[in-house]
Write a protein that holds these residues in place. Structure first.
Motif, PDB file in Angstrom:
ATOM      1  N   ALA A  73       0.848  -1.192   0.000  1.00 13.87           N
ATOM      2  CA  ALA A  73       0.000   0.000   0.000  1.00 13.87           C
ATOM      3  C   ALA A  73       0.885   1.245   0.000  1.00 13.87           C
ATOM      4  O   ALA A  73       2.093   1.168   0.236  1.00 13.87           O
ATOM      5  CB  ALA A  73      -0.898  -0.003   1.242  1.00 13.87           C
ATOM      6  N   TRP A  74       0.281   2.389  -0.246  1.00 16.13           N
ATOM      7  CA  TRP A  74       0.998   3.672  -0.220  1.00 16.13           C
ATOM      8  C   TRP A  74       1.569   3.913   1.167  1.00 16.13           C
ATOM      9  O   TRP A  74       0.860   3.796   2.163  1.00 16.13           O
ATOM     10  CB  TRP A  74       0.045   4.791  -0.616  1.00 16.13           C
ATOM     11  CG  TRP A  74       0.617   6.167  -0.439  1.00 16.13           C
ATOM     12  CD1 TRP A  74       0.227   7.106   0.471  1.00 16.13           C
ATOM     13  CD2 TRP A  74       1.670   6.757  -1.179  1.00 16.13           C
ATOM     14  NE1 TRP A  74       0.981   8.237   0.341  1.00 16.13           N
ATOM     15  CE2 TRP A  74       1.883   8.056  -0.666  1.00 16.13           C
ATOM     16  CE3 TRP A  74       2.479   6.325  -2.216  1.00 16.13           C
ATOM     17  CZ2 TRP A  74       2.841   8.918  -1.171  1.00 16.13           C
ATOM     18  CZ3 TRP A  74       3.444   7.184  -2.711  1.00 16.13           C
ATOM     19  CH2 TRP A  74       3.620   8.463  -2.191  1.00 16.13           C
ATOM     20  N   PHE A  82       7.971   5.045  10.899  1.00 12.59           N
ATOM     21  CA  PHE A  82       9.407   4.933  10.651  1.00 12.59           C
ATOM     22  C   PHE A  82      10.197   5.727  11.692  1.00 12.59           C
ATOM     23  O   PHE A  82      11.221   5.270  12.184  1.00 12.59           O
ATOM     24  CB  PHE A  82       9.754   5.387   9.229  1.00 12.59           C
ATOM     25  CG  PHE A  82       9.288   4.444   8.171  1.00 12.59           C
ATOM     26  CD1 PHE A  82       9.977   3.268   7.906  1.00 12.59           C
ATOM     27  CD2 PHE A  82       8.137   4.701   7.448  1.00 12.59           C
ATOM     28  CE1 PHE A  82       9.539   2.384   6.936  1.00 12.59           C
ATOM     29  CE2 PHE A  82       7.690   3.827   6.477  1.00 12.59           C
ATOM     30  CZ  PHE A  82       8.386   2.659   6.221  1.00 12.59           C
ATOM     31  N   ALA A  83       9.710   6.907  12.033  1.00 10.74           N
ATOM     32  CA  ALA A  83      10.394   7.752  13.017  1.00 10.74           C
ATOM     33  C   ALA A  83      10.411   7.109  14.401  1.00 10.74           C
ATOM     34  O   ALA A  83      11.280   7.420  15.219  1.00 10.74           O
ATOM     35  CB  ALA A  83       9.719   9.121  13.083  1.00 10.74           C
ATOM     36  N   ALA A  84       9.476   6.204  14.668  1.00  7.44           N
ATOM     37  CA  ALA A  84       9.411   5.545  15.979  1.00  7.44           C
ATOM     38  C   ALA A  84      10.524   4.517  16.172  1.00  7.44           C
ATOM     39  O   ALA A  84      10.735   4.044  17.288  1.00  7.44           O
ATOM     40  CB  ALA A  84       8.055   4.866  16.155  1.00  7.44           C
ATOM     41  N   ARG A 117      12.934  -6.654  11.606  1.00 10.18           N
ATOM     42  CA  ARG A 117      11.710  -7.229  12.185  1.00 10.18           C
ATOM     43  C   ARG A 117      10.690  -6.131  12.506  1.00 10.18           C
ATOM     44  O   ARG A 117       9.490  -6.271  12.256  1.00 10.18           O
ATOM     45  CB  ARG A 117      12.028  -8.005  13.473  1.00 10.18           C
ATOM     46  CG  ARG A 117      12.545  -9.382  13.254  1.00 10.18           C
ATOM     47  CD  ARG A 117      12.617 -10.146  14.600  1.00 10.18           C
ATOM     48  NE  ARG A 117      13.615 -11.183  14.503  1.00 10.18           N
ATOM     49  CZ  ARG A 117      14.866 -11.105  14.943  1.00 10.18           C
ATOM     50  NH1 ARG A 117      15.282 -10.030  15.577  1.00 10.18           N
ATOM     51  NH2 ARG A 117      15.699 -12.102  14.791  1.00 10.18           N
ATOM     52  N   ARG A 118      11.174  -5.041  13.088  1.00 10.69           N
ATOM     53  CA  ARG A 118      10.269  -3.944  13.436  1.00 10.69           C
ATOM     54  C   ARG A 118       9.711  -3.253  12.194  1.00 10.69           C
ATOM     55  O   ARG A 118       8.571  -2.782  12.195  1.00 10.69           O
ATOM     56  CB  ARG A 118      10.971  -2.943  14.355  1.00 10.69           C
ATOM     57  CG  ARG A 118      11.114  -3.500  15.773  1.00 10.69           C
ATOM     58  CD  ARG A 118      11.757  -2.519  16.709  1.00 10.69           C
ATOM     59  NE  ARG A 118      13.208  -2.644  16.588  1.00 10.69           N
ATOM     60  CZ  ARG A 118      14.084  -1.677  16.853  1.00 10.69           C
ATOM     61  NH1 ARG A 118      13.665  -0.505  17.285  1.00 10.69           N
ATOM     62  NH2 ARG A 118      15.379  -1.877  16.726  1.00 10.69           N
ATOM     63  N   LEU A 119      10.517  -3.217  11.119  1.00 13.12           N
ATOM     64  CA  LEU A 119      10.002  -2.657   9.861  1.00 13.12           C
ATOM     65  C   LEU A 119       8.829  -3.491   9.351  1.00 13.12           C
ATOM     66  O   LEU A 119       7.822  -2.955   8.891  1.00 13.12           O
ATOM     67  CB  LEU A 119      11.107  -2.584   8.803  1.00 13.12           C
ATOM     68  CG  LEU A 119      12.106  -1.450   8.959  1.00 13.12           C
ATOM     69  CD1 LEU A 119      13.280  -1.630   8.011  1.00 13.12           C
ATOM     70  CD2 LEU A 119      11.433  -0.109   8.720  1.00 13.12           C
ATOM     71  N   TYR A 120       8.959  -4.811   9.435  1.00 10.37           N
ATOM     72  CA  TYR A 120       7.881  -5.693   8.986  1.00 10.37           C
ATOM     73  C   TYR A 120       6.608  -5.491   9.800  1.00 10.37           C
ATOM     74  O   TYR A 120       5.509  -5.793   9.319  1.00 10.37           O
ATOM     75  CB  TYR A 120       8.305  -7.162   9.062  1.00 10.37           C
ATOM     76  CG  TYR A 120       8.976  -7.649   7.794  1.00 10.37           C
ATOM     77  CD1 TYR A 120       8.220  -8.009   6.685  1.00 10.37           C
ATOM     78  CD2 TYR A 120      10.357  -7.748   7.721  1.00 10.37           C
ATOM     79  CE1 TYR A 120       8.827  -8.454   5.524  1.00 10.37           C
ATOM     80  CE2 TYR A 120      10.974  -8.191   6.562  1.00 10.37           C
ATOM     81  CZ  TYR A 120      10.203  -8.549   5.463  1.00 10.37           C
ATOM     82  OH  TYR A 120      10.807  -8.981   4.325  1.00 10.37           O
ATOM     83  N   ALA A 121       6.724  -4.990  11.005  1.00  2.61           N
ATOM     84  CA  ALA A 121       5.551  -4.768  11.846  1.00  2.61           C
ATOM     85  C   ALA A 121       4.759  -3.519  11.433  1.00  2.61           C
ATOM     86  O   ALA A 121       3.631  -3.327  11.874  1.00  2.61           O
ATOM     87  CB  ALA A 121       5.977  -4.660  13.308  1.00  2.61           C
ATOM     88  N   GLU A 123       2.388  -1.399   9.299  1.00  2.00           N
ATOM     89  CA  GLU A 123       1.268  -1.752   8.428  1.00  2.00           C
ATOM     90  C   GLU A 123       1.589  -1.426   6.969  1.00  2.00           C
ATOM     91  O   GLU A 123       2.033  -0.328   6.650  1.00  2.00           O
ATOM     92  CB  GLU A 123       0.009  -1.002   8.854  1.00  2.00           C
ATOM     93  CG  GLU A 123      -1.216  -1.407   8.077  1.00  2.00           C
ATOM     94  CD  GLU A 123      -2.479  -0.714   8.560  1.00  2.00           C
ATOM     95  OE1 GLU A 123      -3.446  -0.721   7.799  1.00  2.00           O
ATOM     96  OE2 GLU A 123      -2.480  -0.170   9.676  1.00  2.00           O
ATOM     97  N   GLY A 124       1.395  -2.415   6.112  1.00  2.00           N
ATOM     98  CA  GLY A 124       1.625  -2.233   4.681  1.00  2.00           C
ATOM     99  C   GLY A 124       2.972  -2.719   4.202  1.00  2.00           C
ATOM    100  O   GLY A 124       3.174  -2.920   3.006  1.00  2.00           O
TER     101      GLY A 124
END
Length: 144
Positions: A73-74, A82-84, A117-121, A123-124
Motif C-alpha cells: 500500500a501507499w 518509521f520515526a518511531a 523485524r520492526r520494519l515488517y511490523a 502496516e503495509g
C-alpha cells in the motif's frame, strides 16, 4: 539568495561555531550584517538547524545499512511509524520497486536484524532489501 549568502552557508557548514565577526570578515560584511543575513536564512528555512557532526563509529554504531522497504500500500502516510524506530536516521518515500528507503545505524548485525523485524511490523510493509555498507568514502552536506 545571493553569492554572499552562499558563502556564509559554506562557512557555517565547515564550522557553525564561528563568531559573526569572523563570518562577516570572510565575506566582507560587518558582524551585525552577517548576523542579520544568517537570521534571515534561518527564518526562510534555508538553514534548518545547527548541529554537531558526530562519528557514529565512535558511538558504537558501526553497522550502516540502507534498506529498501517494499509495500502493499501507499507508505507516504507512515512517517511516524518509521520515526518511531530510533535506529533509522533517514526515511525517504521513493519511486521504483520499493516504496521507502531508510538509512539505519546499529551496533551489530543482530540489532540490524531486529530493526528489519520492526520494519515488517509497520502496516503495509511486505518486504525489505538491506544493503550493508562496508566502508564510507565520504559524506557531504548539500552545496550552497
Amino acid at each position: 539568495m545571493d553569492e554572499i549568502d552562499r558563502e556564509l552557508i559554506a562557512l557555517l557548514q565547515r564550522d557553525a561555531t564561528q563568531p559573526y565577526a569572523a563570518l562577516g570578515k570572510a565575506v566582507g560584511l560587518s558582524a551585525g550584517a552577517a548576523h542579520e543575513r544568517v537570521r534571515k536564512l534561518r527564518d526562510r528555512g534555508v538553514i534548518r538547524r545547527t548541529t554537531v557532526d558526530v562519528d557514529p563509529v565512535a558511538l558504537g554504531q558501526g553497522v550502516l545499512a540502507f534498506v529498501m522497504v517494499e509495500s502493499s500500500a501507499w507508505m507516504g502516510d507512515s512517517a511516524e511509524a518509521f520515526a518511531a524506530i530510533p535506529e533509522i536516521q533517514e526515511a525517504h518515500v521513493i519511486a521504483g520497486a520499493a516504496s521507502v528507503l531508510v538509512k539505519v545505524r546499529t551496533r551489530t548485525t543482530e540489532q540490524l536484524q531486529d530493526v528489519l523485524r520492526r520494519l515488517y511490523a509497520i502496516e503495509g510493509v511486505s518486504g525489505t532489501q538491506a544493503t550493508v555498507s562496508l566502508e564510507t568514502f565520504f559524506e557531504r552536506p548539500p552545496r550552497p
